[in-house]
Design a protein around this motif. Structure first.
Motif, PDB file in Angstrom:
ATOM      1  N   PRO A   1      18.606  33.840  20.854  1.00 45.53           N
ATOM      2  CA  PRO A   1      17.721  33.961  19.693  1.00 45.53           C
ATOM      3  C   PRO A   1      16.450  33.151  19.919  1.00 45.53           C
ATOM      4  O   PRO A   1      16.482  32.093  20.528  1.00 45.53           O
ATOM      5  N   PRO A   2      15.334  33.626  19.426  1.00 41.85           N
ATOM      6  CA  PRO A   2      14.092  32.867  19.565  1.00 41.85           C
ATOM      7  C   PRO A   2      14.203  31.507  18.880  1.00 41.85           C
ATOM      8  O   PRO A   2      14.945  31.325  17.920  1.00 41.85           O
ATOM      9  N   LEU A   3      13.430  30.564  19.384  1.00 44.52           N
ATOM     10  CA  LEU A   3      13.481  29.200  18.855  1.00 44.52           C
ATOM     11  C   LEU A   3      13.111  29.132  17.379  1.00 44.52           C
ATOM     12  O   LEU A   3      13.653  28.317  16.639  1.00 44.52           O
ATOM     13  N   HIS A   4      12.206  29.995  16.942  1.00 41.11           N
ATOM     14  CA  HIS A   4      11.827  29.926  15.525  1.00 41.11           C
ATOM     15  C   HIS A   4      12.985  30.324  14.615  1.00 41.11           C
ATOM     16  O   HIS A   4      13.115  29.805  13.516  1.00 41.11           O
ATOM     17  N   GLN A   5      13.851  31.225  15.077  1.00 43.99           N
ATOM     18  CA  GLN A   5      15.012  31.595  14.270  1.00 43.99           C
ATOM     19  C   GLN A   5      16.019  30.444  14.207  1.00 43.99           C
ATOM     20  O   GLN A   5      16.569  30.156  13.145  1.00 43.99           O
ATOM     21  N   LEU A   6      16.223  29.781  15.329  1.00 40.78           N
ATOM     22  CA  LEU A   6      17.118  28.629  15.332  1.00 40.78           C
ATOM     23  C   LEU A   6      16.547  27.504  14.470  1.00 40.78           C
ATOM     24  O   LEU A   6      17.276  26.841  13.727  1.00 40.78           O
ATOM     25  N   SER A   7      15.247  27.290  14.571  1.00 30.71           N
ATOM     26  CA  SER A   7      14.601  26.254  13.765  1.00 30.71           C
ATOM     27  C   SER A   7      14.740  26.554  12.278  1.00 30.71           C
ATOM     28  O   SER A   7      15.006  25.653  11.474  1.00 30.71           O
ATOM     29  N   THR A   8      14.587  27.810  11.911  1.00 31.64           N
ATOM     30  CA  THR A   8      14.734  28.220  10.515  1.00 31.64           C
ATOM     31  C   THR A   8      16.162  27.986  10.035  1.00 31.64           C
ATOM     32  O   THR A   8      16.377  27.490   8.923  1.00 31.64           O
ATOM     33  N   CYS A   9      17.124  28.308  10.869  1.00 28.54           N
ATOM     34  CA  CYS A   9      18.532  28.073  10.504  1.00 28.54           C
ATOM     35  C   CYS A   9      18.802  26.585  10.321  1.00 28.54           C
ATOM     36  O   CYS A   9      19.530  26.186   9.403  1.00 28.54           O
ATOM     37  N   LEU A  10      18.218  25.751  11.180  1.00 24.81           N
ATOM     38  CA  LEU A  10      18.390  24.309  11.060  1.00 24.81           C
ATOM     39  C   LEU A  10      17.793  23.807   9.743  1.00 24.81           C
ATOM     40  O   LEU A  10      18.431  23.037   9.014  1.00 24.81           O
ATOM     41  N   LEU A  11      16.568  24.235   9.444  1.00 26.16           N
ATOM     42  CA  LEU A  11      15.932  23.852   8.176  1.00 26.16           C
ATOM     43  C   LEU A  11      16.787  24.267   6.981  1.00 26.16           C
ATOM     44  O   LEU A  11      17.030  23.469   6.074  1.00 26.16           O
ATOM     45  N   LEU A  12      17.229  25.498   6.988  1.00 27.40           N
ATOM     46  CA  LEU A  12      18.016  26.021   5.877  1.00 27.40           C
ATOM     47  C   LEU A  12      19.343  25.281   5.745  1.00 27.40           C
ATOM     48  O   LEU A  12      19.762  24.941   4.634  1.00 27.40           O
ATOM     49  N   GLY A  13      19.987  25.014   6.863  1.00 26.66           N
ATOM     50  CA  GLY A  13      21.258  24.288   6.826  1.00 26.66           C
ATOM     51  C   GLY A  13      21.107  22.914   6.192  1.00 26.66           C
ATOM     52  O   GLY A  13      21.917  22.508   5.358  1.00 26.66           O
ATOM     53  N   HIS A  14      20.049  22.204   6.565  1.00 27.46           N
ATOM     54  CA  HIS A  14      19.835  20.880   5.979  1.00 27.46           C
ATOM     55  C   HIS A  14      19.397  20.975   4.521  1.00 27.46           C
ATOM     56  O   HIS A  14      19.771  20.137   3.701  1.00 27.46           O
ATOM     57  N   GLN A  15      18.627  21.994   4.191  1.00 21.08           N
ATOM     58  CA  GLN A  15      18.207  22.181   2.803  1.00 21.08           C
ATOM     59  C   GLN A  15      19.416  22.442   1.914  1.00 21.08           C
ATOM     60  O   GLN A  15      19.471  21.973   0.777  1.00 21.08           O
ATOM     61  N   LEU A  16      20.379  23.165   2.420  1.00 24.48           N
ATOM     62  CA  LEU A  16      21.568  23.510   1.632  1.00 24.48           C
ATOM     63  C   LEU A  16      22.654  22.445   1.720  1.00 24.48           C
ATOM     64  O   LEU A  16      23.732  22.610   1.145  1.00 24.48           O
ATOM     65  N   GLY A  17      22.380  21.360   2.456  1.00 23.47           N
ATOM     66  CA  GLY A  17      23.352  20.278   2.567  1.00 23.47           C
ATOM     67  C   GLY A  17      24.492  20.571   3.524  1.00 23.47           C
ATOM     68  O   GLY A  17      25.555  19.973   3.428  1.00 23.47           O
TER      69      GLY A  17
ATOM     70  N   ILE B   1      12.380  17.600   7.322  1.00 18.56           N
ATOM     71  CA  ILE B   1      11.784  18.581   6.412  1.00 18.56           C
ATOM     72  C   ILE B   1      12.873  19.295   5.617  1.00 18.56           C
ATOM     73  O   ILE B   1      12.752  19.484   4.408  1.00 18.56           O
ATOM     74  N   GLY B   2      13.943  19.685   6.297  1.00 17.77           N
ATOM     75  CA  GLY B   2      15.044  20.375   5.613  1.00 17.77           C
ATOM     76  C   GLY B   2      15.674  19.538   4.518  1.00 17.77           C
ATOM     77  O   GLY B   2      15.906  20.020   3.411  1.00 17.77           O
ATOM     78  N   THR B   3      15.931  18.268   4.814  1.00 22.53           N
ATOM     79  CA  THR B   3      16.524  17.416   3.783  1.00 22.53           C
ATOM     80  C   THR B   3      15.519  17.115   2.674  1.00 22.53           C
ATOM     81  O   THR B   3      15.901  16.959   1.521  1.00 22.53           O
ATOM     82  N   LEU B   4      14.241  17.042   3.029  1.00 17.45           N
ATOM     83  CA  LEU B   4      13.219  16.831   2.003  1.00 17.45           C
ATOM     84  C   LEU B   4      13.161  18.027   1.048  1.00 17.45           C
ATOM     85  O   LEU B   4      12.992  17.860  -0.161  1.00 17.45           O
ATOM     86  N   LEU B   5      13.331  19.238   1.575  1.00 17.29           N
ATOM     87  CA  LEU B   5      13.348  20.425   0.723  1.00 17.29           C
ATOM     88  C   LEU B   5      14.514  20.386  -0.262  1.00 17.29           C
ATOM     89  O   LEU B   5      14.458  20.990  -1.321  1.00 17.29           O
ATOM     90  N   ARG B   6      15.566  19.649   0.093  1.00 19.68           N
ATOM     91  CA  ARG B   6      16.710  19.473  -0.801  1.00 19.68           C
ATOM     92  C   ARG B   6      16.448  18.345  -1.805  1.00 19.68           C
ATOM     93  O   ARG B   6      17.222  18.095  -2.695  1.00 19.68           O
ATOM     94  N   GLY B   7      15.342  17.627  -1.619  1.00 17.74           N
ATOM     95  CA  GLY B   7      15.015  16.530  -2.519  1.00 17.74           C
ATOM     96  C   GLY B   7      15.433  15.171  -2.000  1.00 17.74           C
ATOM     97  O   GLY B   7      15.391  14.185  -2.727  1.00 17.74           O
ATOM     98  N   ASP B   8      15.841  15.104  -0.731  1.00 16.52           N
ATOM     99  CA  ASP B   8      16.316  13.861  -0.148  1.00 16.52           C
ATOM    100  C   ASP B   8      15.348  13.417   0.944  1.00 16.52           C
ATOM    101  O   ASP B   8      15.241  14.055   1.987  1.00 16.52           O
ATOM    102  N   ALA B   9      14.638  12.343   0.703  1.00 15.55           N
ATOM    103  CA  ALA B   9      13.640  11.851   1.660  1.00 15.55           C
ATOM    104  C   ALA B   9      14.192  10.810   2.620  1.00 15.55           C
ATOM    105  O   ALA B   9      13.459  10.302   3.462  1.00 15.55           O
ATOM    106  N   THR B  10      15.472  10.497   2.556  1.00 15.04           N
ATOM    107  CA  THR B  10      16.008   9.393   3.365  1.00 15.04           C
ATOM    108  C   THR B  10      15.900   9.641   4.864  1.00 15.04           C
ATOM    109  O   THR B  10      15.631   8.700   5.620  1.00 15.04           O
ATOM    110  N   ALA B  11      16.121  10.864   5.328  1.00 17.61           N
ATOM    111  CA  ALA B  11      16.021  11.136   6.769  1.00 17.61           C
ATOM    112  C   ALA B  11      14.598  10.912   7.259  1.00 17.61           C
ATOM    113  O   ALA B  11      14.372  10.296   8.298  1.00 17.61           O
ATOM    114  N   ALA B  12      13.634  11.383   6.501  1.00 16.21           N
ATOM    115  CA  ALA B  12      12.236  11.193   6.886  1.00 16.21           C
ATOM    116  C   ALA B  12      11.843   9.726   6.820  1.00 16.21           C
ATOM    117  O   ALA B  12      11.118   9.230   7.684  1.00 16.21           O
TER     118      ALA B  12
END
Length: 125
Positions: A8-24, A52-63
């Motif tokens: 899979p292209p890197l952008h698809q994997l990156s999107t999955c990573l963002l979404l996974g962290h956003q959804l906890g 960025i993913g955790t920030l989208l969930r409202g959690d800034a601790t990782a950043a």
């Protein structure tokens, strides 16, 4: 089908990573994280995506943790400014100030300067 076509292209994997962290679902993203670290030849880009993913969930601790780690280097680039933005939006302190000031004082790159100005102007009032 070649190996490159099957991956899979890197952008698809990156999107999955963002979404996974956003959804906890951070634990479920471990294989994606490993693949991206290998593809990017390092962890920094993955740490930015995770923050960025955790920030989208409202959690800034990782950043904020990454900002604290990068604060020791004294450098400031786009990744550092992403962490600074998260800290600024969280409103918990002023760790964001140092990288923003560094960019404004030393960078001639318009995109970085614009992002630094936006960070400075954003956040809790």
């Amino acid at each position: 089908m070649t190996t490159l076509e099957a991956r899979p292209p890197l952008h698809q994997l990156s999107t999955c990573l963002l979404l996974g962290h956003q959804l906890g679902q951070s634990d479920d993203t471990a294989p994606i994280t490993s693949a991206l670290v290998r593809a990017f030849n390092g962890e920094r880009e993955v740490r930015v995506l995770t923050a960025i993913g955790t920030l989208l969930r409202g959690d800034a601790t990782a950043a904020q943790a990454e900002l604290a780690r990068e604060r020791l280097s004294g450098d400031a680039d786009a990744g550092t400014l992403v962490f600074a933005l998260a800290d600024r939006l969280a409103g918990d302190g002023d760790a964001w100030r140092r990288p923003v000031d560094h960019v404004l004082a030393t960078s001639s790159e318009p995109a970085l300067r614009s992002l630094a100005y936006l960070i400075e102007a954003s956040g809790p009032t």
